[in-house]
Design a protein around this motif. Structure first.
Motif, PDB file in Angstrom:
ATOM      1  N   LEU A  24      34.320  56.668   4.278  1.00  0.00           N
ATOM      2  CA  LEU A  24      33.839  56.540   2.900  1.00  0.00           C
ATOM      3  C   LEU A  24      33.264  57.865   2.400  1.00  0.00           C
ATOM      4  N   THR A  25      32.523  58.547   3.249  1.00  0.00           N
ATOM      5  CA  THR A  25      31.971  59.852   2.877  1.00  0.00           C
ATOM      6  C   THR A  25      33.098  60.841   2.575  1.00  0.00           C
ATOM      7  N   ALA A  26      34.142  60.806   3.388  1.00  0.00           N
ATOM      8  CA  ALA A  26      35.284  61.697   3.148  1.00  0.00           C
ATOM      9  C   ALA A  26      35.942  61.399   1.808  1.00  0.00           C
ATOM     10  N   ALA A  27      36.080  60.123   1.471  1.00  0.00           N
ATOM     11  CA  ALA A  27      36.687  59.760   0.185  1.00  0.00           C
ATOM     12  C   ALA A  27      35.833  60.252  -0.979  1.00  0.00           C
ATOM     13  N   VAL A  28      34.528  60.118  -0.855  1.00  0.00           N
ATOM     14  CA  VAL A  28      33.625  60.592  -1.911  1.00  0.00           C
ATOM     15  C   VAL A  28      33.709  62.110  -2.042  1.00  0.00           C
ATOM     16  N   LEU A  29      33.765  62.814  -0.912  1.00  0.00           N
ATOM     17  CA  LEU A  29      33.881  64.271  -0.948  1.00  0.00           C
ATOM     18  C   LEU A  29      35.197  64.710  -1.592  1.00  0.00           C
ATOM     19  N   MET A  30      36.268  63.990  -1.295  1.00  0.00           N
ATOM     20  CA  MET A  30      37.548  64.313  -1.925  1.00  0.00           C
ATOM     21  C   MET A  30      37.448  64.200  -3.439  1.00  0.00           C
ATOM     22  N   PHE A  33      35.083  67.155  -4.854  1.00  0.00           N
ATOM     23  CA  PHE A  33      35.688  68.490  -4.940  1.00  0.00           C
ATOM     24  C   PHE A  33      36.912  68.516  -5.858  1.00  0.00           C
ATOM     25  N   ASN A  34      37.626  67.388  -5.956  1.00  0.00           N
ATOM     26  CA  ASN A  34      38.712  67.225  -6.916  1.00  0.00           C
ATOM     27  C   ASN A  34      39.776  68.324  -6.815  1.00  0.00           C
ATOM     28  N   ARG A  35      40.073  68.737  -5.593  1.00  0.00           N
ATOM     29  CA  ARG A  35      41.116  69.749  -5.353  1.00  0.00           C
ATOM     30  C   ARG A  35      41.991  69.257  -4.212  1.00  0.00           C
ATOM     31  N   VAL A  36      43.281  69.384  -4.381  1.00  0.00           N
ATOM     32  CA  VAL A  36      44.222  68.916  -3.370  1.00  0.00           C
ATOM     33  C   VAL A  36      44.003  69.648  -2.051  1.00  0.00           C
ATOM     34  N   GLU A  37      43.786  70.948  -2.110  1.00  0.00           N
ATOM     35  CA  GLU A  37      43.610  71.734  -0.884  1.00  0.00           C
ATOM     36  C   GLU A  37      42.399  71.248  -0.089  1.00  0.00           C
ATOM     37  N   THR A  38      41.300  71.018  -0.795  1.00  0.00           N
ATOM     38  CA  THR A  38      40.081  70.568  -0.124  1.00  0.00           C
ATOM     39  C   THR A  38      40.256  69.153   0.416  1.00  0.00           C
ATOM     40  N   ALA A  39      40.885  68.288  -0.365  1.00  0.00           N
ATOM     41  CA  ALA A  39      41.127  66.918   0.094  1.00  0.00           C
ATOM     42  C   ALA A  39      42.014  66.910   1.337  1.00  0.00           C
ATOM     43  N   PHE A  40      42.983  67.813   1.361  1.00  0.00           N
ATOM     44  CA  PHE A  40      43.870  67.918   2.518  1.00  0.00           C
ATOM     45  C   PHE A  40      43.093  68.349   3.763  1.00  0.00           C
ATOM     46  N   VAL A  45      40.368  66.649   9.034  1.00  0.00           N
ATOM     47  CA  VAL A  45      39.210  66.357   9.887  1.00  0.00           C
ATOM     48  C   VAL A  45      39.200  64.880  10.273  1.00  0.00           C
ATOM     49  N   LEU A  46      39.574  64.025   9.325  1.00  0.00           N
ATOM     50  CA  LEU A  46      39.622  62.593   9.623  1.00  0.00           C
ATOM     51  C   LEU A  46      40.665  62.268  10.680  1.00  0.00           C
ATOM     52  N   ALA A  52      39.442  59.409  18.190  1.00  0.00           N
ATOM     53  CA  ALA A  52      38.191  59.383  18.958  1.00  0.00           C
ATOM     54  C   ALA A  52      37.542  57.999  18.867  1.00  0.00           C
ATOM     55  N   VAL A  53      37.576  57.416  17.686  1.00  0.00           N
ATOM     56  CA  VAL A  53      37.015  56.076  17.509  1.00  0.00           C
ATOM     57  C   VAL A  53      37.827  55.057  18.304  1.00  0.00           C
ATOM     58  N   LEU A  54      39.157  55.161  18.233  1.00  0.00           N
ATOM     59  CA  LEU A  54      40.019  54.239  18.979  1.00  0.00           C
ATOM     60  C   LEU A  54      39.735  54.321  20.476  1.00  0.00           C
ATOM     61  N   ILE A  55      39.642  55.518  21.003  1.00  0.00           N
ATOM     62  CA  ILE A  55      39.376  55.690  22.433  1.00  0.00           C
ATOM     63  C   ILE A  55      38.006  55.126  22.801  1.00  0.00           C
ATOM     64  N   THR A  56      36.997  55.410  21.983  1.00  0.00           N
ATOM     65  CA  THR A  56      35.639  54.950  22.272  1.00  0.00           C
ATOM     66  C   THR A  56      35.555  53.427  22.260  1.00  0.00           C
ATOM     67  N   VAL A  57      36.096  52.805  21.215  1.00  0.00           N
ATOM     68  CA  VAL A  57      36.021  51.345  21.109  1.00  0.00           C
ATOM     69  C   VAL A  57      36.845  50.678  22.208  1.00  0.00           C
ATOM     70  N   THR A  58      38.004  51.228  22.515  1.00  0.00           N
ATOM     71  CA  THR A  58      38.831  50.673  23.587  1.00  0.00           C
ATOM     72  C   THR A  58      38.128  50.786  24.924  1.00  0.00           C
ATOM     73  N   THR A  59      37.502  51.929  25.175  1.00  0.00           N
ATOM     74  CA  THR A  59      36.761  52.115  26.426  1.00  0.00           C
ATOM     75  C   THR A  59      35.623  51.112  26.537  1.00  0.00           C
ATOM     76  N   LEU A  60      34.883  50.928  25.448  1.00  0.00           N
ATOM     77  CA  LEU A  60      33.799  49.944  25.466  1.00  0.00           C
ATOM     78  C   LEU A  60      34.344  48.547  25.740  1.00  0.00           C
ATOM     79  N   GLY A  61      35.467  48.218  25.120  1.00  0.00           N
ATOM     80  CA  GLY A  61      36.074  46.914  25.346  1.00  0.00           C
ATOM     81  C   GLY A  61      36.504  46.725  26.789  1.00  0.00           C
ATOM     82  N   LEU A  62      37.090  47.766  27.374  1.00  0.00           N
ATOM     83  CA  LEU A  62      37.515  47.679  28.772  1.00  0.00           C
ATOM     84  C   LEU A  62      36.323  47.538  29.709  1.00  0.00           C
TER      85      LEU A  62
END
Length: 91
Positions: A24-30, A33-40, A45-46, A52-62
């Motif tokens: 959500l923070t990334a969407a607000v920042l995009m 800044f209102n520039r395609v280059e910055t949004a890209f 970064v996302l 990283a989130v997938l690996i972390t949550v999967t590891t916790l589940g395992l």
């Protein structure tokens, strides 16, 4: 009224909640800044956050399933996660 949540489930949900705040923070920042280059760049970064989130949550589940799932079931889960990452990298 109090709810008793499993620590693993609470941790998995917390990581996903944190991930959603980052998205959500990334969407607000995009929009800010209102520039395609910055949004890209923000989107790039996302691309690091998602796996990283997938690996972390999967590891916790395992970790939470350890001892509750047969060794064959655990191997199947690990194989499935491995195949997900192989499929992603082949694109």
């Amino acid at each position: 009224m109090f709810f008793s949540f499993d620590k693993i489930v609470m941790s998995m949900a917390a990581v996903r909640f944190l991930s959603s705040v980052v998205e959500l923070t990334a969407a607000v920042l995009m929009l800010y800044f209102n520039r395609v280059e910055t949004a890209f760049k923000i989107n790039a970064v996302l691309a690091l956050v998602g796996p990283a989130v997938l690996i972390t949550v999967t590891t916790l589940g395992l970790v939470g399933l350890a001892g509750k799932v047969s060794p064959l079931g655990m191997a199947s889960i690990l194989l499935g996660v491995t195949l997900i990452f192989l499929g992603i990298n082949k694109l």
